[in-house]
Write a protein that holds these residues in place. Structure first.
Motif, PDB file in Angstrom:
ATOM      1  N   PHE A 152      53.961 -73.315  46.018  1.00 12.62           N
ATOM      2  CA  PHE A 152      53.462 -73.395  44.651  1.00 12.62           C
ATOM      3  C   PHE A 152      53.632 -74.803  44.084  1.00 12.62           C
ATOM      4  O   PHE A 152      52.751 -75.329  43.411  1.00 12.62           O
ATOM      5  CB  PHE A 152      54.190 -72.385  43.760  1.00 12.62           C
ATOM      6  CG  PHE A 152      53.691 -70.974  43.878  1.00 12.62           C
ATOM      7  CD1 PHE A 152      53.470 -70.382  45.117  1.00 12.62           C
ATOM      8  CD2 PHE A 152      53.452 -70.220  42.756  1.00 12.62           C
ATOM      9  CE1 PHE A 152      53.016 -69.075  45.232  1.00 12.62           C
ATOM     10  CE2 PHE A 152      52.990 -68.910  42.847  1.00 12.62           C
ATOM     11  CZ  PHE A 152      52.775 -68.341  44.092  1.00 12.62           C
ATOM     12  N   ASP A 175      45.995 -71.500  37.747  1.00  8.18           N
ATOM     13  CA  ASP A 175      47.014 -70.959  38.658  1.00  8.18           C
ATOM     14  C   ASP A 175      46.382 -70.158  39.796  1.00  8.18           C
ATOM     15  O   ASP A 175      46.883 -69.101  40.189  1.00  8.18           O
ATOM     16  CB  ASP A 175      48.038 -70.116  37.905  1.00  8.18           C
ATOM     17  CG  ASP A 175      47.414 -69.077  36.986  1.00  8.18           C
ATOM     18  OD1 ASP A 175      46.169 -69.027  36.872  1.00  8.18           O
ATOM     19  OD2 ASP A 175      48.163 -68.285  36.369  1.00  8.18           O
ATOM     20  N   ARG A 178      48.068 -68.231  42.833  1.00  5.54           N
ATOM     21  CA  ARG A 178      48.666 -66.911  42.736  1.00  5.54           C
ATOM     22  C   ARG A 178      47.696 -65.775  43.067  1.00  5.54           C
ATOM     23  O   ARG A 178      48.111 -64.609  43.130  1.00  5.54           O
ATOM     24  CB  ARG A 178      49.208 -66.698  41.320  1.00  5.54           C
ATOM     25  CG  ARG A 178      50.166 -67.781  40.881  1.00  5.54           C
ATOM     26  CD  ARG A 178      50.587 -67.665  39.430  1.00  5.54           C
ATOM     27  NE  ARG A 178      51.553 -66.610  39.239  1.00  5.54           N
ATOM     28  CZ  ARG A 178      52.240 -66.441  38.094  1.00  5.54           C
ATOM     29  NH1 ARG A 178      52.056 -67.269  37.088  1.00  5.54           N
ATOM     30  NH2 ARG A 178      53.104 -65.471  37.989  1.00  5.54           N
ATOM     31  N   GLU A 181      48.588 -63.714  46.371  1.00  2.17           N
ATOM     32  CA  GLU A 181      49.953 -63.274  46.601  1.00  2.17           C
ATOM     33  C   GLU A 181      50.019 -61.752  46.476  1.00  2.17           C
ATOM     34  O   GLU A 181      49.181 -61.122  45.829  1.00  2.17           O
ATOM     35  CB  GLU A 181      50.893 -63.916  45.577  1.00  2.17           C
ATOM     36  CG  GLU A 181      50.690 -63.410  44.152  1.00  2.17           C
ATOM     37  CD  GLU A 181      51.604 -64.072  43.134  1.00  2.17           C
ATOM     38  OE1 GLU A 181      52.141 -65.162  43.411  1.00  2.17           O
ATOM     39  OE2 GLU A 181      51.756 -63.500  42.038  1.00  2.17           O
ATOM     40  N   PRO A 183      52.630 -59.630  44.947  1.00  6.74           N
ATOM     41  CA  PRO A 183      53.882 -59.744  44.192  1.00  6.74           C
ATOM     42  C   PRO A 183      54.885 -58.637  44.462  1.00  6.74           C
ATOM     43  O   PRO A 183      56.082 -58.819  44.255  1.00  6.74           O
ATOM     44  CB  PRO A 183      53.422 -59.736  42.727  1.00  6.74           C
ATOM     45  CG  PRO A 183      52.052 -59.149  42.752  1.00  6.74           C
ATOM     46  CD  PRO A 183      51.459 -59.511  44.070  1.00  6.74           C
ATOM     47  N   CYS A 188      60.646 -64.316  47.261  1.00  5.10           N
ATOM     48  CA  CYS A 188      61.150 -65.688  47.172  1.00  5.10           C
ATOM     49  C   CYS A 188      62.312 -65.861  48.148  1.00  5.10           C
ATOM     50  O   CYS A 188      63.316 -65.139  48.073  1.00  5.10           O
ATOM     51  CB  CYS A 188      61.599 -65.980  45.746  1.00  5.10           C
ATOM     52  SG  CYS A 188      62.452 -67.575  45.563  1.00  5.10           S
ATOM     53  N   LEU A 195      58.114 -61.732  44.225  1.00  7.41           N
ATOM     54  CA  LEU A 195      57.392 -62.699  43.395  1.00  7.41           C
ATOM     55  C   LEU A 195      57.088 -62.144  42.008  1.00  7.41           C
ATOM     56  O   LEU A 195      57.037 -62.898  41.037  1.00  7.41           O
ATOM     57  CB  LEU A 195      56.098 -63.147  44.085  1.00  7.41           C
ATOM     58  CG  LEU A 195      56.243 -64.040  45.313  1.00  7.41           C
ATOM     59  CD1 LEU A 195      54.899 -64.644  45.695  1.00  7.41           C
ATOM     60  CD2 LEU A 195      57.275 -65.149  45.110  1.00  7.41           C
ATOM     61  N   LYS A 196      56.892 -60.832  41.906  1.00  8.83           N
ATOM     62  CA  LYS A 196      56.604 -60.247  40.588  1.00  8.83           C
ATOM     63  C   LYS A 196      57.791 -60.385  39.638  1.00  8.83           C
ATOM     64  O   LYS A 196      57.628 -60.318  38.409  1.00  8.83           O
ATOM     65  CB  LYS A 196      56.193 -58.779  40.722  1.00  8.83           C
ATOM     66  CG  LYS A 196      57.319 -57.830  41.095  1.00  8.83           C
ATOM     67  CD  LYS A 196      56.793 -56.404  41.203  1.00  8.83           C
ATOM     68  CE  LYS A 196      57.894 -55.407  41.561  1.00  8.83           C
ATOM     69  NZ  LYS A 196      58.879 -55.243  40.501  1.00  8.83           N
ATOM     70  N   TRP A 236      43.080 -59.013  38.723  1.00 10.50           N
ATOM     71  CA  TRP A 236      44.115 -59.322  37.735  1.00 10.50           C
ATOM     72  C   TRP A 236      43.868 -58.525  36.452  1.00 10.50           C
ATOM     73  O   TRP A 236      42.750 -58.055  36.210  1.00 10.50           O
ATOM     74  CB  TRP A 236      44.114 -60.813  37.408  1.00 10.50           C
ATOM     75  CG  TRP A 236      44.747 -61.682  38.458  1.00 10.50           C
ATOM     76  CD1 TRP A 236      44.942 -61.383  39.771  1.00 10.50           C
ATOM     77  CD2 TRP A 236      45.230 -63.010  38.272  1.00 10.50           C
ATOM     78  NE1 TRP A 236      45.531 -62.449  40.415  1.00 10.50           N
ATOM     79  CE2 TRP A 236      45.715 -63.458  39.520  1.00 10.50           C
ATOM     80  CE3 TRP A 236      45.301 -63.876  37.185  1.00 10.50           C
ATOM     81  CZ2 TRP A 236      46.268 -64.727  39.702  1.00 10.50           C
ATOM     82  CZ3 TRP A 236      45.851 -65.141  37.361  1.00 10.50           C
ATOM     83  CH2 TRP A 236      46.335 -65.553  38.612  1.00 10.50           C
ATOM     84  N   TYR A 240      42.467 -66.129  34.508  1.00 13.55           N
ATOM     85  CA  TYR A 240      43.299 -67.295  34.802  1.00 13.55           C
ATOM     86  C   TYR A 240      43.362 -68.126  33.519  1.00 13.55           C
ATOM     87  O   TYR A 240      42.348 -68.268  32.837  1.00 13.55           O
ATOM     88  CB  TYR A 240      42.673 -68.202  35.860  1.00 13.55           C
ATOM     89  CG  TYR A 240      42.284 -67.629  37.179  1.00 13.55           C
ATOM     90  CD1 TYR A 240      43.215 -67.387  38.185  1.00 13.55           C
ATOM     91  CD2 TYR A 240      40.940 -67.389  37.466  1.00 13.55           C
ATOM     92  CE1 TYR A 240      42.823 -66.914  39.431  1.00 13.55           C
ATOM     93  CE2 TYR A 240      40.549 -66.915  38.712  1.00 13.55           C
ATOM     94  CZ  TYR A 240      41.483 -66.677  39.686  1.00 13.55           C
ATOM     95  OH  TYR A 240      41.082 -66.212  40.925  1.00 13.55           O
ATOM     96  N   LYS A 242      47.659 -67.011  33.872  1.00 16.34           N
ATOM     97  CA  LYS A 242      48.454 -65.897  33.373  1.00 16.34           C
ATOM     98  C   LYS A 242      49.099 -66.252  32.030  1.00 16.34           C
ATOM     99  O   LYS A 242      49.198 -67.416  31.646  1.00 16.34           O
ATOM    100  CB  LYS A 242      49.510 -65.499  34.399  1.00 16.34           C
ATOM    101  CG  LYS A 242      48.906 -64.775  35.618  1.00 16.34           C
ATOM    102  CD  LYS A 242      49.983 -64.280  36.561  1.00 16.34           C
ATOM    103  CE  LYS A 242      49.402 -63.512  37.748  1.00 16.34           C
ATOM    104  NZ  LYS A 242      48.844 -62.208  37.366  1.00 16.34           N
TER     105      LYS A 242
END
Length: 321
Positions: A152, A175, A178, A181, A183, A188, A195-196, A236, A240, A242
């Motif tokens: 990232f 972003d 993302r 991904e 999440p 990580c 990730l969420k 989503w 975009y 977020k």
């Protein structure tokens, strides 16, 4: 919103649909106020071609782009000189960032050669691999990094370099990194969190600092950040970028515009009703939507419209059924 700063057609982009004239017909039917034509700029190496371009050459992309600009400017002249409608057309292109110096210089030359109204600045590649085409390619790009955080971080560093060099009038899908991904399963490697559950501000502060820096740079250059409705059709629940990035940008005085990132008539204005609700959810923090406009002499300028006024535009009759 009756403004879109980012669009494509199947006539000049292999993964699009419909001709440019068909797109414009739909735009007129929907009663847009401003619509920007921004086909992708050429890429300058064969390894950057998408699967649907396998029969094309690098030279083909440049030839196609030249045809697009000539076609788009004819449309612009015909529409902008017609006082019987409220529509204004701006002509530009979307950059293909995150590749290399050759690509960046190519974009700089295109801006100068064609004297476009706007550049839509975007990052579509990391390590020469597209990051929004499909999950397998996104994973291939991520494997160049030890952690999601570094992945990232490099994306936003590439974005910073693109903004510095190209000075885009609009920064696109801020972003995008993302998009692919997962999440609920991607984790990580540093924090051990899904990730969420990652709060970029506190868990990855150096990534957040880059986001902050990029917003400052956009503001210094007088650019706009788009609220891009394509994220909604891709799964989503917001456009975009977020919400947390929008909140940061608003606190720093950033100006937001609207884009549908359409790739054919079926996507023109798609989900704009949902984007309006997203904008309204910020209340007094987002009192205006901004847009690029152009006068009779061809000079471009940024205008704004109160969200409360915008919500009463006849454009929204498109979503009343």
């Amino acid at each position: 919103m009756p403004y879109s700063h980012h669009s494509h057609s199947g006539q000049y982009v292999a993964h699009g649909e419909n001709t440019l004239d068909e797109v414009i017909t739909r735009v007129k039917q929907m009663n847009f106020r401003v619509f920007c034509l921004t086909e992708h700029c050429p890429r300058y190496a064969i390894d950057l071609m998408y699967p649907e371009e396998e029969k094309m050459s690098v030279e083909d992309l440049s030839t196609t782009f030249d045809k697009y600009i000539k076609h788009a400017k004819k449309i612009q002249k015909d529409i902008n000189n017609d006082d019987s409608n409220r529509l204004k057309i701006l002509v530009g292109f979307e950059s293909e960032g995150g590749i290399d110096e050759v690509q960046t210089k190519g974009c700089e030359k295109l801006r100068e050669r064609y004297n476009v109204d706007l550049v839509v600045g975007s990052i579509h590649y990391m390590k020469r691999i597209p990051i929004d085409f499909d999950r397998p390619r996104w994973i291939r790009a991520k494997r160049h990094y030890d952690t999601f955080k570094e992945f990232f971080k490099d994306y936003f560093q590439c974005q910073n370099e693109m903004i510095q060099r190209l000075k885009p009038e609009v920064v696109s899908h801020f972003d995008l990194i993302r998009l692919l991904e997962k999440p609920d399963t991607d984790r990580c490697e540093i924090k051990g969190k899904l990730l969420k559950d990652i709060d970029i501000r506190t868990d990855w502060p150096d990534v957040w600092d880059l986001i902050d820096k990029n917003i400052d740079l956009i503001n210094e250059q007088g650019g706009l950040i788009e609220l891009n409705s394509a994220a909604l059709r891709k799964g989503w629940d917001t456009p975009y970028p977020k919400r947390e990035i929008v909140e940061l940008a608003l606190a720093k005085g950033a100006r937001f515009c609207m884009s549908d990132d359409s790739h054919g008539i079926a996507q023109v204005g798609l989900n704009y009703d949902k984007v309006l609700k997203f904008v309204q959810s910020f209340g007094d923090k987002m009192p205006y939507i901004y847009y690029w406009d152009i006068d009779k002499d061809g000079n471009k300028t940024v205008n704004k419209r109160e969200v409360s006024d915008l919500a009463n535009d006849p454009f929204w009759q498109n979503y009343s059924h």
